[in-house]
Design an enzyme around this catalytic site. Sequence first.
Site, mmCIF file in Angstrom:
data_model
loop_
_atom_site.group_PDB
_atom_site.id
_atom_site.type_symbol
_atom_site.label_atom_id
_atom_site.label_comp_id
_atom_site.label_asym_id
_atom_site.label_seq_id
_atom_site.Cartn_x
_atom_site.Cartn_y
_atom_site.Cartn_z
ATOM 1 C CE1 TYR A 1 39.415 18.106 10.564
ATOM 2 C CE2 TYR A 1 37.312 18.638 11.548
ATOM 3 C CZ TYR A 1 38.661 18.812 11.485
ATOM 4 O OH TYR A 1 39.263 19.698 12.345
ATOM 5 C CD GLU A 2 38.337 19.157 5.047
ATOM 6 O OE1 GLU A 2 38.276 18.884 3.840
ATOM 7 O OE2 GLU A 2 37.532 19.918 5.595
ATOM 8 N N GLY A 3 38.850 13.835 4.433
ATOM 9 C CA GLY A 3 39.380 12.553 3.985
ATOM 10 C C GLY A 3 39.990 11.834 5.172
ATOM 11 C CD GLN B 1 44.096 12.664 3.423
ATOM 12 O OE1 GLN B 1 44.943 13.057 2.617
ATOM 13 N NE2 GLN B 1 42.854 13.107 3.402
#
Length: 566
Positions: free
Chosen positions: A429-431, A436
């Site tokens: 999650y969050e990319g 990243q």
Amino acid sequence: MQARQALADIQHLLTHVLQAPSRWQALAPFADTDGELAAQVLDEAAKFVDSAIAPLQRSGDEEGCRFDAGKVHTPAGFRDAYQAFWQAGWPSLSCAPEDGGQGLPAVLECVLFEWLAGANHGWTMAPGLLHGAYECIKHHASDELKAQYLEKVATGEWLATMCLTEAHAGSDLGLVRTRGVPQPDGSARVNGSKIFISGGEHDLTDNIVHLVLARLPDAPAGPKGLSLFLVPKVLPDGSRNAVVCERIEEKMGLHGSPTCVMRFDDATGWLVGEPNKGLNAMFVMMNAARLHVGLQGIGLLEAAWQKASAYAAERRQMRAPGAKDTSLIHDHPAIRRILHTQRAWIDGGRVLAYHTALQLDVAKHSTDAGERAAAQRWCALVTPVLKAALTDQGFHGASACLQVFGGHGYVREWGIEQIVRDARVAMIYEGTNEIQAIDLLVRKVLADGGQGLATLLTTLPGTAPSPAASARRHALVEITQTLAIAAQSDAELPYWVADDYLRAVALVLLDWAWCQIGAASHGERWNAPAQALTQWVLPEFDMRAAILRQRIAQSLEIKNKLAASA
């Protein structure tokens, strides 16, 4: 076997390694926040986490969340713990005083959330997005929205969500279909469905502030046509908004956190920021979240290490080399290697994360334009590295710590298997970590031909590098320059090697962090992980460098063959 917060270690890293108090006191908003006050704050935070949050770790996992006709019931004790949390002022540590916050340095908030994640990751998912939502509303919402929602979010009285993902649109947000139709009164009618929404519905707070990516009727296609809307669960007049939780997911871990499928049926919302620039507003929230996710990796690895270290100090199995009788498993070299290696990642990762938090405040509050620019460069380049490398190590390191228990680690009794399950999602999650890596290499490093990264590496503060560390930095700069040249004729190349590149950057930065630790720390507590870093962690850099060089050479060879045959 409940983990305890490593207060003494962290005080040492903040005070003696990073000289954090003098650094934040150089910034006007924190001039009166001395080291003693910070120590008191962290001492109270450790007590709260250990007494109120950590005891709910196993029970929350076993009970899980319960879905009942659109309502979500969190595990027993979760609501009381959250109410105590926000009423004690913990969510608002680094929020501005004028918004109901305490105005403390960001690094103190980072330490708190690292501890929370290690103590009870499922519970911590609830307040995990608060600071990002606060920054998003503060910097992009209208004065009317700020008057209604900013303080409630800053203090944590109301929780917030980030509603991006749809069933057909995961990392590719340009495919989002949710719609927001403007109304004559300045509001909007929001329609659509979102999935994987952490805390989309729960009983922890009386209201939930949803920040929703959607399209205006005349919006262009793709990510440039996305706008951001604030859609509350409960409207200002006290009525329930048309926001429906359809179900919660059955997950590998994080059973104490409801992951919701949300439906917006002509729900009332308000535009945040400018039309078609929703991603600009949302990225404020996402960048804050990425640092916190990296800290989750550290917190979970610390909790796993504590369990494994305690077990290794009690359990006897076989005879260690040179021993005459059955030995503690801690005396076996294989176990010490596991524990010292994970300790190297925890300590070095903390230095990197805390330094980044300090740089966030410098970028925001320094009166020196050069300092602000350098701090912004650090945060832009290092944040994706921390998110990816520390969550990767959080999962794989926790799995290594489970190995210390042998078969006992695979059963629930010792609690280590829950950490492994809970840690896995942080890589997603969050990319995702692959996203990243692409963000780092393609969007950040190659965008200026690697000049920003070269400047960062040649201006790293603190203790001078060893010859080996200096060689790794030079090698990374040389690889970056060659990669930038090769990528001009091979558009796929950076995407093939982004993961290896990020890992190489992470190892160089970890080496820098340990240079700072070594200059200020003495004794076996610090010497053993420092040796592990040299023997078993940093040699990976040569492997990653070899992979990068080989792939670049292949690309250039293909280019030359094509040129010769043309």
